[in-house]
Design an enzyme around this catalytic site. Sequence first.
Site, PDB file in Angstrom:
ATOM      1  N   ASP A   1     -12.112  10.702  47.754  1.00 63.37           N
ATOM      2  CA  ASP A   1     -11.492   9.530  47.123  1.00 63.37           C
ATOM      3  C   ASP A   1     -10.645   8.768  48.127  1.00 63.37           C
ATOM      4  O   ASP A   1     -10.142   7.686  47.816  1.00 63.37           O
ATOM      5  CB  ASP A   1     -10.602   9.971  45.949  1.00 63.37           C
ATOM      6  CG  ASP A   1     -11.429  10.275  44.712  1.00 63.37           C
ATOM      7  OD1 ASP A   1     -12.603   9.878  44.657  1.00 63.37           O
ATOM      8  OD2 ASP A   1     -10.891  10.925  43.787  1.00 63.37           O
TER       9      ASP A   1
ATOM     10  N   ASP B   1     -19.513  13.141  37.813  1.00 67.37           N
ATOM     11  CA  ASP B   1     -18.208  13.552  38.327  1.00 67.37           C
ATOM     12  C   ASP B   1     -17.825  14.921  37.751  1.00 67.37           C
ATOM     13  O   ASP B   1     -18.405  15.380  36.752  1.00 67.37           O
ATOM     14  CB  ASP B   1     -17.176  12.484  37.908  1.00 67.37           C
ATOM     15  CG  ASP B   1     -16.004  12.380  38.860  1.00 67.37           C
ATOM     16  OD1 ASP B   1     -15.778  13.312  39.642  1.00 67.37           O
ATOM     17  OD2 ASP B   1     -15.287  11.355  38.802  1.00 67.37           O
TER      18      ASP B   1
HETATM   19  C1  DGJ Z   1     -12.677  10.920  40.404  1.00 61.19           C
HETATM   20  C2  DGJ Z   1     -13.652  10.293  41.349  1.00 61.19           C
HETATM   21  O1  DGJ Z   1     -13.576  10.920  42.588  1.00 61.19           O
HETATM   22  C3  DGJ Z   1     -13.365   8.799  41.427  1.00 61.19           C
HETATM   23  O2  DGJ Z   1     -14.256   8.207  42.344  1.00 61.19           O
HETATM   24  C4  DGJ Z   1     -13.480   8.178  40.065  1.00 61.19           C
HETATM   25  O3  DGJ Z   1     -14.812   8.179  39.645  1.00 61.19           O
HETATM   26  C5  DGJ Z   1     -12.586   8.895  39.069  1.00 61.19           C
HETATM   27  N1  DGJ Z   1     -12.803  10.313  39.086  1.00 61.19           N
HETATM   28  C6  DGJ Z   1     -12.816   8.394  37.676  1.00 61.19           C
HETATM   29  O4  DGJ Z   1     -12.113   9.109  36.749  1.00 61.19           O
END
Ligand code: DGJ
Length: 697
Positions: free
Chosen positions: A517, A448
Amino acid sequence: MSIAMVGDKVFRLNTKAFSYVVYIGPEQLPMNAYWGPLVEHDSDFADAAFAREPLHFPPQHLWPQEYAAFGGLFQKETSIRVCFEDGVGDLRLRFSHHTICDDHLCLTLLDQDRPLTVELWYRVRENENIVERWCCVKSNVAQPVTLINCATAQFSLPGTGYCSTNFTGRWSGEFQQKTTPIDCGKLVYESLYGLTGHQCGPFFAVHQGADETDGMVWFGALAYSGNFKVTVENVCGEHLNIVAGINDSTFQRTLHNGESFETPHLFAGCAKGFGQMSRTLHHFALQKLLPSPMCRSVLPVLYNSWYSTEFAVNEQQQLALARIAAGLGVELFVMDDGWFRGRVDSTAGLGDWTADSVKFPNGLTPLIDGIEALGMRFGLWIEPEMVNPDSELYRAHPDWILRYAGREPIQWRNQYILNISNPAIQEYLFSSLNDLLHEYHISYLKWDMNRYMAEIGSVGTEQEDFALCHAYTEGVYSLARRLRNAHPTVELEACASGGGRVDYGAIQYFDEFWPSDNTDPLDRLLIQQHYSLLYPPKCMRSWITDDTAFNGRQIPLQFAIYTAMCGALGIGVNLALKDSETLSAIGCYIEQYKAIRPIVQLGSCYRLSSFEASPLQAVQYLLENSGVVFVFLHSAQYGKSRYRCLLQGLKPTNLYSCRAGDLCYVKSGSYLMQHGLELILHGDWSSVLVTLEAVEG
Ligand code: DGJ
C-alpha cells in the site's frame, strides 16, 4: 535425458543448467550427492552411494538426507513426524522402490514395520532449470495415524560459510531484503498469520556471499499461501540443512486407513548470482505457472480511485473519473472498496456482495455501460474471506467465522474471518461471486484480505483446530480455481493489505499482485527491487498516487510514474483535481508505457544498481532485440550530473541504438556492458528512461 540412473542406487536429475543427484545411502535412506552446475558425465556419480561416513558420533545426524523422519538419531530439523495410535512417535523410513515416468521420479519409502509410505516426488523442468519437489504420505495402518509435521522437501549442502537471504517487513514496508550468515544454529522464516504475511517469504536463497551476478545461489520457492516454515540450519559446522513446507506449529492431519496427504510443491534451482536466480524464476512463472489466458499477454493500464475517494464511491463520481481516465489511455477502470451493501466505512458490509442501493440506486449497470462506452473494461474490489459483524451475512450465519467456542471472537479492522475451509461457506461465496460476475460485465477482481488469523477454531463442525489452517488455504485456492474455471477471462489480482499474499502458490491462481500500500516512489523502488528477487515484474501492479502520508514528501511526476512503469502500470491519482498540463503529461507517459510494455512485462529483468549501495537505482528489461532501462537519482550532490550505468545481458558484438528523449547514439553491447551507458541526471529526483534497439552492424 533429464532423469537417469547410475547403477541401481543413484538417481541423476539434469536440467539445462544444473544437476541434482540423489543416492540411496546407509540404512536405505535417500541422500543428496550433488546439487550444483551441470555435470554431464553421469558415471562420475557411480560411487556416490559409497560416500565416506561423516566423522561424527553418531554419523546419522550428518547424513545429507532428502527427507529425514523425526525419531532415530537425527536431531536436526526433520521433515516428517507422525504419532501412531499406540503412542509410537517415530518413523523408520527405508527406501522401497522407485518409478521414473518421463520427467517425474518418485522414490517410495516405507516404514520398517508399519504400512505407511512416503513418496518423494521430483519433477525435472529441464528447459526452465527447475526441479519441482513434493511429498505424498499414504497410510494403510488399521488405526488412525496423526501427521504432526509433513514438510514439502529437505535439502543438504556440504560445507559451511553459507548465508541466507530472505525478506523482512510489515504492512507498507514489505520486501526488505536481508542476508544472514548461518554460522551456527537455525534460522526460521515462518508465517503464523494464516496467510503468507508481510514479514518474510516462503522461500530460501542460500549462498556463500553471492551478489547480483556472481556466486552460486541455491533456491527454492514454496508454492504455498498459508502458514509456512522454512528452516535453514547449520548442522555441526559440517553442512547446511534446509527444510521447507507447511508450518508444523499450526498443522495436524489424521490419516485413516487408505487415506493420503500431499504437500504443497516447491520449485528449486541453483543459479549464478541473484540476477540469474530471479530470471530463472520469472521465466518459469511466465511460461508455466501464471494462469491462462492472461499469462502470455500484457496486463492493461488500470485506474483506481482508492487513494482519492476511499469508501465514498458513487456512480457520478466514478463516471466523471472514468471520462478523464479514458482520455489518458487507461484500459481498465477499477472501483475499489466501498461499492457494496452498507459499506460506508470499514465497519459494515463485508460478506454482502451486492451493489449498495444508496450509492448505486440503479445497480452497477449504468456505471459499467458508461465505462465500456468510453472504451475501457470494468473491474471491482472484493474481500471474500471476510465478514463484518454489521452485515446480512453475519446476522444470518454468526457461526461461519473462525472462533473458539465460548470465547468472544477477536475483531481486526472491524471484521471476522469466514471459515472458508467449510464447503457450505465456500459454496455461498462461490455462488454470490458467480452471480455478481453473471449479473455484470466485470473483467477484473481485486481479491483483498485485510487481517491476520487469530483463532484457528471453528464452532459447530468436527474440524480439528490444527487441520484448519491448511484447509483454509486449500479453501482459498479452491474458490479461486472455481471462479477462474467459471470465468476464465476475468483478471484476478491478489492483495492482502498490500503485499501480504505474494508467493508461488498464489501466482498459479492470480494474474497479478499488489506488492504494497506504500506508493511513495522512493520506498516503492526498493520494495519493487526486492519483490523482483522472486516475482516477475509482469504481475507487479504499480501505481502513481497523490498519497504522501508515509513520508510526507512530494516527488516529481516523472520519477513517480517511471517507478510505476517498472511493473504493470496503474494510475491512482485524483484525476478530478489535476490541471490539464498534468493530465496531458500523464497521458504521454501512458502512451510511452504502452510502447515499452511488452519489454517490461514479458522480457528479462536485470537489476543494475540499487539505492542501497549507489546514488543511482537502475533496472533493465530485455526482450529479444529490444530493451528498456530506467535510471533514478534521488538526490544530487557536489554538482555531479554525469553517470555511467553498466548494462547486462546484451550480445557483446551487437550494436544498439540507445535513445533517451532527443538523445540517440549507437554503441556495441560490450561497450554498454563494460564501459556503461552514459547518462545525464541533473538535480534531485531525476529520472531517465532509455530504450535500446539492436541495429545492423
Ligand atoms: C487494503 C488494500 O491494500 C488497499 O489497496 C485497498 O484496496 C483497501 N484494502 C480497501 O479497503
